[in-house]
Structure formats: C-alpha cells, structure tokens
Design a protein around this motif. Sequence first.
Motif, mmCIF file in Angstrom:
data_model
loop_
_atom_site.group_PDB
_atom_site.id
_atom_site.type_symbol
_atom_site.label_atom_id
_atom_site.label_comp_id
_atom_site.label_asym_id
_atom_site.label_seq_id
_atom_site.Cartn_x
_atom_site.Cartn_y
_atom_site.Cartn_z
ATOM 1 N N UNK A 17 3.940 3.783 4.102
ATOM 2 C CA UNK A 17 4.279 2.485 3.386
ATOM 3 C C UNK A 17 4.851 1.555 4.107
ATOM 4 N N UNK A 18 5.923 1.767 5.148
ATOM 5 C CA UNK A 18 6.485 0.817 5.736
ATOM 6 C C UNK A 18 8.030 0.442 5.286
ATOM 7 N N UNK A 19 8.480 1.385 4.235
ATOM 8 C CA UNK A 19 9.706 1.444 3.785
ATOM 9 C C UNK A 19 10.911 1.720 4.825
ATOM 10 N N UNK A 44 9.551 -4.397 3.345
ATOM 11 C CA UNK A 44 9.690 -5.573 4.151
ATOM 12 C C UNK A 44 8.563 -6.689 3.636
ATOM 13 N N UNK A 45 7.572 -6.545 2.893
ATOM 14 C CA UNK A 45 6.559 -7.210 2.380
ATOM 15 C C UNK A 45 6.420 -7.229 1.123
ATOM 16 N N UNK A 91 2.501 -2.409 -6.622
ATOM 17 C CA UNK A 91 1.561 -3.734 -6.924
ATOM 18 C C UNK A 91 0.986 -4.064 -5.442
ATOM 19 N N UNK A 92 -0.182 -4.388 -5.447
ATOM 20 C CA UNK A 92 -0.803 -5.151 -4.171
ATOM 21 C C UNK A 92 -1.565 -6.216 -4.463
ATOM 22 N N UNK A 93 -1.511 -7.368 -3.783
ATOM 23 C CA UNK A 93 -1.948 -8.569 -3.840
ATOM 24 C C UNK A 93 -3.455 -8.644 -4.554
ATOM 25 N N UNK A 94 -4.307 -8.145 -3.748
ATOM 26 C CA UNK A 94 -5.599 -8.379 -3.975
ATOM 27 C C UNK A 94 -6.637 -6.967 -3.774
ATOM 28 N N UNK A 95 -7.773 -7.022 -4.284
ATOM 29 C CA UNK A 95 -8.667 -6.006 -3.853
ATOM 30 C C UNK A 95 -8.798 -5.709 -2.480
#
Length: 170
Positions: free
Chosen positions: A33-35, A55-56, A82-86
């Motif tokens: 996941x980039x943590x 970071x994002x 949470x993720x921005x969109x589909x």
Amino acid sequence: MLTTDAPALDGVHHVKLPVSDLERSRSWYASRLGYDTLIEFTKGGRTTGITMRHPNGGPMIGFVLNPELAVRASGFDYFSIGVRDKADLEELAERLGGLGEENAGVHFATIGWILPGTHDPDGHEVRFYTNDHHTHVPDEDLPLVVDDPIGTEAERERAHHAKAVPPSAC
C-alpha cells in the motif's frame, strides 16, 4: 446541515492493530500500500510498536506487538481505507492481485463501491471503500436502514445500472 452541540472532531487520527511480527507488518503495508514508518516505539531497546503514514492521503496506521491479541483479532475488518473513486479502487484491486494478494473484487456497496477480501499477514481484513458515492443519503433522512445488505445491494446495483444505461443502448 444539522445544528448540534456535539464536540468538534476532525476525522480519524489513526487506527491501530495488534500484530505478531512488526517487521512483517511493516514490510507488507509498505510493499502493498505504499506506507512508510513515521514513529517507532521502543522499550528496553526492543521495538514494541510503529506508526506508519501514507504519502497519498491514506490514514495513519499504528501496529502494536501483541501476538496473542493479533490471533484473536484475526479475520475482522476493523476499518475501511478510503479510496477516491471506483476507477482508483479497480486499479488498487489489480495492484493487489498482481502482488499475489487475494481480494474479492470491486463490488457495489451501500453508498459507494467496496474492495473486500484482502488480509494482512496477521489475517486482519483490510477493506477499501470509495469516498465517491453512487447513492445520495440526505442528512435529514438519517439513519439509512439497510435490511439484508448483500441481497439489497445486489438489487440496488441492478437498478443503478438500469438508470445509467438508456434502454436504446442495450
């Protein structure tokens, strides 16, 4: 907007999970996941916990070394990231699959889309949910009551697709 005398809160500061191996969890959350590590907690020269940041925009996640509790907590989905969109959720599903991580694919959920079925090294289910919604939930009608979430969502998804695709396009 509802007027209230509730205290001012500002989102989730961090979530914390018990783990059996801090280095294994650190590596998994970094590679999948980039943590990256923000804080290390030590006692007597031994690392007893870590806090990682994303970071994002992902939430901070803390891990505390507690193998017994990690076993008991295994399998439950304590939070959804949470993720921005589909589209971003579908991209994440592909990324996780490409890294050999199982997931249940992107599904229509109560008010957005969900990616369930990914488990970290201790078996905690890590779910992802879109912040973009397909369903409007008006404040004045809260709470939204969902009876039989799986069956209800399948029917709502069919209705959602029927509205999105004009009959002449079928």
